[in-house]
Design a protein around this motif. Structure first.
Motif, PDB file in Angstrom:
ATOM      1  N   LEU A  89       0.815  -1.285  -0.047  1.00  0.00           N
ATOM      2  CA  LEU A  89      -0.120  -0.051  -0.246  1.00  0.00           C
ATOM      3  C   LEU A  89       1.007   1.228  -0.092  1.00  0.00           C
ATOM      4  O   LEU A  89       0.570   2.180  -0.727  1.00  0.00           O
ATOM      5  CB  LEU A  89      -0.837   0.012   1.146  1.00  0.00           C
ATOM      6  CG  LEU A  89      -1.972  -1.112   1.047  1.00  0.00           C
ATOM      7  CD1 LEU A  89      -2.860  -1.291   2.375  1.00  0.00           C
ATOM      8  CD2 LEU A  89      -3.117  -0.810   0.060  1.00  0.00           C
ATOM      9  N   LYS A  90       1.919   1.164   0.435  1.00  0.00           N
ATOM     10  CA  LYS A  90       2.816   2.444   0.871  1.00  0.00           C
ATOM     11  C   LYS A  90       4.220   1.851   0.654  1.00  0.00           C
ATOM     12  O   LYS A  90       4.946   1.448   1.870  1.00  0.00           O
ATOM     13  CB  LYS A  90       2.842   3.400   1.800  1.00  0.00           C
ATOM     14  CG  LYS A  90       3.721   4.319   1.963  1.00  0.00           C
ATOM     15  CD  LYS A  90       3.356   5.406   2.985  1.00  0.00           C
ATOM     16  CE  LYS A  90       4.348   6.506   3.176  1.00  0.00           C
ATOM     17  NZ  LYS A  90       4.298   7.201   1.750  1.00  0.00           N
ATOM     18  N   GLY A 110       0.218   4.392  -9.292  1.00  0.00           N
ATOM     19  CA  GLY A 110       0.220   4.209  -7.690  1.00  0.00           C
ATOM     20  C   GLY A 110      -1.183   4.101  -7.354  1.00  0.00           C
ATOM     21  O   GLY A 110      -1.396   3.237  -6.373  1.00  0.00           O
ATOM     22  N   SER A 111      -2.262   4.725  -7.995  1.00  0.00           N
ATOM     23  CA  SER A 111      -3.629   4.378  -7.756  1.00  0.00           C
ATOM     24  C   SER A 111      -4.182   3.003  -7.912  1.00  0.00           C
ATOM     25  O   SER A 111      -4.958   2.404  -7.139  1.00  0.00           O
ATOM     26  CB  SER A 111      -4.325   5.664  -8.367  1.00  0.00           C
ATOM     27  OG  SER A 111      -4.346   5.456  -9.562  1.00  0.00           O
ATOM     28  N   ARG A 118      -2.093   0.450  -7.831  1.00  0.00           N
ATOM     29  CA  ARG A 118      -1.664  -0.494  -6.916  1.00  0.00           C
ATOM     30  C   ARG A 118      -2.575  -0.432  -5.610  1.00  0.00           C
ATOM     31  O   ARG A 118      -2.602  -1.336  -4.885  1.00  0.00           O
ATOM     32  CB  ARG A 118      -0.059   0.082  -6.756  1.00  0.00           C
ATOM     33  CG  ARG A 118       0.716  -0.791  -5.861  1.00  0.00           C
ATOM     34  CD  ARG A 118       1.805  -0.413  -5.450  1.00  0.00           C
ATOM     35  NE  ARG A 118       1.730   1.019  -4.499  1.00  0.00           N
ATOM     36  CZ  ARG A 118       2.011   2.237  -4.754  1.00  0.00           C
ATOM     37  NH1 ARG A 118       2.697   2.419  -5.847  1.00  0.00           N
ATOM     38  NH2 ARG A 118       1.970   3.019  -3.949  1.00  0.00           N
ATOM     39  N   VAL A 119      -2.919   0.848  -5.162  1.00  0.00           N
ATOM     40  CA  VAL A 119      -3.311   0.990  -3.869  1.00  0.00           C
ATOM     41  C   VAL A 119      -4.718   0.391  -3.820  1.00  0.00           C
ATOM     42  O   VAL A 119      -5.211  -0.308  -2.780  1.00  0.00           O
ATOM     43  CB  VAL A 119      -3.579   2.483  -3.390  1.00  0.00           C
ATOM     44  CG1 VAL A 119      -4.443   2.659  -2.213  1.00  0.00           C
ATOM     45  CG2 VAL A 119      -2.230   3.072  -2.985  1.00  0.00           C
ATOM     46  N   LYS A 120      -5.454   0.564  -4.939  1.00  0.00           N
ATOM     47  CA  LYS A 120      -6.748   0.134  -5.082  1.00  0.00           C
ATOM     48  C   LYS A 120      -6.544  -1.509  -5.142  1.00  0.00           C
ATOM     49  O   LYS A 120      -7.451  -2.245  -4.149  1.00  0.00           O
ATOM     50  CB  LYS A 120      -7.510   0.217  -6.286  1.00  0.00           C
ATOM     51  CG  LYS A 120      -8.234   1.756  -6.426  1.00  0.00           C
ATOM     52  CD  LYS A 120      -8.660   1.862  -7.771  1.00  0.00           C
ATOM     53  CE  LYS A 120      -8.857   3.560  -7.866  1.00  0.00           C
ATOM     54  NZ  LYS A 120      -9.698   3.621  -9.526  1.00  0.00           N
ATOM     55  N   TYR A 124      -4.097  -3.684  -3.938  1.00  0.00           N
ATOM     56  CA  TYR A 124      -3.767  -4.219  -2.622  1.00  0.00           C
ATOM     57  C   TYR A 124      -4.278  -3.946  -1.416  1.00  0.00           C
ATOM     58  O   TYR A 124      -4.577  -4.662  -0.341  1.00  0.00           O
ATOM     59  CB  TYR A 124      -2.240  -3.822  -2.232  1.00  0.00           C
ATOM     60  CG  TYR A 124      -1.408  -4.486  -3.217  1.00  0.00           C
ATOM     61  CD1 TYR A 124      -0.852  -5.830  -2.702  1.00  0.00           C
ATOM     62  CD2 TYR A 124      -0.923  -4.200  -4.546  1.00  0.00           C
ATOM     63  CE1 TYR A 124      -0.022  -6.481  -3.503  1.00  0.00           C
ATOM     64  CE2 TYR A 124       0.018  -4.817  -5.319  1.00  0.00           C
ATOM     65  CZ  TYR A 124       0.276  -6.028  -4.747  1.00  0.00           C
ATOM     66  OH  TYR A 124       1.429  -6.909  -5.696  1.00  0.00           O
ATOM     67  N   GLY A 125      -5.534  -2.878  -1.598  1.00  0.00           N
ATOM     68  CA  GLY A 125      -6.374  -2.715  -0.760  1.00  0.00           C
ATOM     69  C   GLY A 125      -7.336  -3.775  -0.576  1.00  0.00           C
ATOM     70  O   GLY A 125      -7.855  -4.213   0.785  1.00  0.00           O
ATOM     71  N   THR A 163      -5.635  -6.985   0.679  1.00  0.00           N
ATOM     72  CA  THR A 163      -5.341  -7.176   2.244  1.00  0.00           C
ATOM     73  C   THR A 163      -6.747  -7.261   2.808  1.00  0.00           C
ATOM     74  O   THR A 163      -6.625  -8.078   3.677  1.00  0.00           O
ATOM     75  CB  THR A 163      -4.941  -5.704   2.799  1.00  0.00           C
ATOM     76  OG1 THR A 163      -3.571  -5.243   2.053  1.00  0.00           O
ATOM     77  CG2 THR A 163      -4.551  -5.563   4.310  1.00  0.00           C
TER      78      THR A 163
END
Length: 452
Positions: free
Chosen positions: A94-95, A166-167, A169-171, A173-174, A177
């Motif tokens: 996420l980061k 990046g967005s 990736r965050v979507k 892996y959110g 998780t």
């Protein structure tokens, strides 16, 4: 319902959820990390293949301690403890931070040794010789459904994209998780149900008439002793092959397809589609071989292993023709022996999964039968050799071109198939094996059934 069968089904669903998160992460990890490195302006220096190599190297090393931990905690708590490390690792995407990324890789390697040894122990003590093949097929088919759902998301989310932002990736892996956390919740349910059943029925479904609980020290010593058997040494060759091909289908092949610029803007989304069809092959194989569980007791496991071997050899040849040799390492439009074909790339993914299910279901079955009294050490040795060769393969995947990687797979696959045949030929018409230790003068006849 048979509560032991229910245990197998519940664990299958829990692993399906947890590995929906982890296996999807592994499939796209190299491509995601490449994007994260570019977007970080040099602050993030992680490498996907290196991370996976660290995971499997730690996994291999920690397998020697895993039987002791399972003996101490029990299989259900061990599976939960190992699963937590998977969720933590997935959350590091996420980061992305270099230290967190590689620390998470070490933790998930430790957790993998614990969760898989616990799972093998739990499956064995919830099976007998008449159900071990069926239960192995059910678990494998359920778990490999994990390759469908996450990769469907990847396919549609990344369709038409040449880079992963990046967005994105965050979507991704959110969601992954959260999925891992739901899987952990189901493992908690399994623990609670087994505690309740133990109290109500005055028996533990984690204990078995066929397996006496070992102390941590005994569990470690049992692992060493098992390596003195010729059968286990031969099976280790088969274990090693599953590690090499695990690396190839879970990390290298999808990356190679994504790097193949002959596929144009569909390259990245094809990673997800290949992951889906690897899963379809795994599920199809696990389901069929589970149904054939009673048949393998009569005719042996050789035909299924031979089928898996032929599947993989044909697939490796087709990949050799369809992919540029440097595609596992970098984006490329180098020439190939045939015009790169998307349908063929996806068909090869299906065959990779089908062949993998052939080997793994039969290894689970033979270990559950041959080592029913020492399942935790036996499965720990399986995962040790599998993860050790997987780690080696991820290390050389950074530098070796495709044709050399395929050559390694052909040689080790041939050796692994022959060694499995030798062990299976020791099986007589009653389903018994001659277990020969290096320090024994006479062979010891092992009857895998509980009644024996």
């Amino acid at each position: 319902m048979n509560w032991k069968l229910l245990n197998i089904i519940l664990v299958g669903f829990a692993f399906m959820l947890l590995f929906t998160a982890f296996q999807t992460s592994s499939m796209v990890q190299e491509s995601v990390i490449e994007g994260a490195v570019r977007q970080s302006n040099g602050t993030f220096k992680g490498k996907g293949y290196t991370s996976l190599a660290v995971i499997y190297a730690v996994f291999a090393t920690f397998n020697w301690a895993a039987p002791s931990i399972v003996a101490l905690l029990g299989p259900t708590v061990s599976m939960l403890s190992g699963g937590i490390t998977y969720a933590l690792f997935i959350a590091t995407f996420l980061k992305p931070m270099t230290w967190a990324f590689y620390t998470g890789s070490v933790l998930v390697g430790i957790g993998a040794a614990i969760i898989w040894t616990g799972q093998g122990n739990f499956q064995t003590i919830n099976s007998d010789d008449s159900t071990v093949g069926r239960n192995g097929g059910i678990f494998w088919a359920l778990m490999q459904c994990s390759l469908l759902f996450g990769n469907l998301y990847v396919y549609f989310q990344f369709r038409g994209k040449t880079t992963i932002s990046g967005s994105d990736r965050v979507k991704l892996y959110g969601v992954l998780t959260a999925t891992a956390l739901v899987g952990l919740g189901l493992m908690v349910v399994i623990i609670v149900l087994n505690v309740i059943l133990k109290r109500r029925r005055a028996e533990s479904f984690e204990d078995s008439e066929s397996e006496t609980p070992a102390t941590p020290i005994q569990a470690f010593l049992n692992s060493i002793k098992l390596l003195k058997t010729k059968q286990m040494l031969l099976l280790c060759v088969s274990f090693a092959y599953t590690g090499f091909e695990l690396t190839f289908f879970s990390g290298v092949y999808g990356t190679a397809v994504g790097h193949n610029q002959h596929f144009g803007s569909d390259g990245k989304s094809l990673i997800g589609l290949c992951g889906i069809f690897i899963g379809v092959g795994e599920i199809f194989g696990g389901g069929i071989f589970g149904i054939l569980g009673s048949t393998t007791r009569k005719y042996g496991r050789d035909p299924i292993i031979l089928f898996g071997y032929i599947c993989h050899m044909v697939t490796f040849f087709l990949i050799f023709l369809n992919q540029p040799f440097n595609s596992p390492i970098t984006d490329t439009s180098d020439p190939t022996y045939i015009k790169p074909n998307k349908i063929l790339a996806v068909a090869c993914a299906f065959l990779l999964g089908l062949g993998d299910s052939s080997f793994n279901t039969q290894i689970y079955s033979i270990l559950g039968s041959l080592y029913s009294e020492q399942s935790a050490p036996a499965f720990a040795l399986f995962k040790f050799f599998q993860s050790a060769t997987a780690a080696a393969a991820f290390f050389y995947s950074n530098v070796l071109e495709l044709h050399w990687q395929l050559l390694i797979l052909v040689v080790t696959g041939t050796c692994g198939t022959i060694s499995f045949f030798i062990v299976e030929q020791k099986r007589d018409s009653r389903g018994c094996y001659q277990l020969i230790r290096e320090d024994d003068d006479e062979p010891e006849v092992i009857r895998p059934s509980i009644e024996a």
